[in-house]
Design an enzyme around this catalytic site. Sequence first.
Site, PDB file in Angstrom:
ATOM      1  CG  PHE A   1      -2.002  -0.981   1.248  1.00  0.00           C
ATOM      2  CD1 PHE A   1      -2.347  -1.677   0.097  1.00  0.00           C
ATOM      3  CD2 PHE A   1      -2.712  -1.240   2.411  1.00  0.00           C
ATOM      4  CE1 PHE A   1      -3.372  -2.609   0.100  1.00  0.00           C
ATOM      5  CE2 PHE A   1      -3.746  -2.163   2.423  1.00  0.00           C
ATOM      6  CZ  PHE A   1      -4.075  -2.856   1.273  1.00  0.00           C
ATOM      7  CB  CYS A   2       1.041   4.291   0.240  1.00  0.00           C
ATOM      8  SG  CYS A   2       1.488   6.032   0.083  1.00  0.00           S
ATOM      9  CB  THR A   3       5.862   4.705   0.298  1.00  0.00           C
ATOM     10  OG1 THR A   3       5.438   4.783   1.671  1.00  0.00           O
ATOM     11  CG2 THR A   3       5.550   6.020  -0.403  1.00  0.00           C
TER      12      THR A   3
ATOM     13  CB  ALA B   1      -0.907   4.861  -6.456  1.00  0.00           C
TER      14      ALA B   1
END
Length: 333
Positions: free
Chosen positions: A115-117, A168
């Site tokens: 998730f995300c970074t 993202a």
Amino acid sequence: MAQGSSQHATHRVAVIVDEATNPFEVGVATELFGLPRPELGLPAPLYEVTLCTPTPEVRMNHGFFTLTGTPGLDAVDDADTLVVPGRPDNVVPRGADVLDAVRRAHARGARVLSFCTGSFALAEAGLLDGLRATTHWMWADTFRALHPRVRLEPDVLFVDEGRILTAAGSAAALDLGLYLVRQDHGAEIANAVSRRLVFASHREGGQRQFVERPVPEVADDWLGPLLAWAQERLGEPLTVADLAARAAVSPATLHRRFRTRLGTTPLAWLTGERVALACRLIERGEERLDVVAERCGLGTAANLRARLRRGTGLSPSAYRRRFGPRAGEPLVS
């Protein structure tokens, strides 16, 4: 075979909570996969979630929360799916124990998602070399510099590479999570979960719409009306030359202004709008591909198939099964 189906053992999900992990993404994982869904009337939970940590006590991002009493990283070894949330200090390498846990999960066949970074951790573990992946747009340049062997796609909400999936930004974790619920349990279950979340089960577009862009000193007041004019005529044989003539500028000027204001080319924008219209027509129940192709300006059913697959990753029939009218019907009791 859909994992986690009510006809099979409950799908086990492990979430690695590392030092400074963002609490939002942990919340997304527990909300999507950890909460009971009594409204579904199923005999077993969709998923079973375990939070696991590399140390007995982990401080979340900015010290908002401290997590204690959780299992260690050995819990990863029993998971069918491993979730790696993001954290803000992405230039600081993850601990060797965390990376080893990620590698072990992947090596034995578990599904791994970030998730995300959290994609930085997957890249550090070597899972993304040669594969497509995404991360938050603000970290795209840093990601490319640190992990040049990864094929970064910064404009999408999530990337599915089979057993490895990357989302993202933080909210895109919801998009990826609902996508997996659809994959595991079908559209009816996914739509029920999305209604519970009060979140769209499928969002069009990608990260490009959220990227900060410098505002030009002189606004292109003609661009908005030009786009609206074109959107009303997608079924016509519009070309870039037609758009330039309508705007009373040269094709080169039109191209430059599209790049400046929209971050894309006139042709790419026009094709994207036609694909989006094709998706809406399919979602509304139009099954004749030649009719869809004609009404959205893509010409032929063959071109529609190619463009839709390129834009969504799905064939028209797969898109219809996933997002057509019956996919959104409420569950029958």
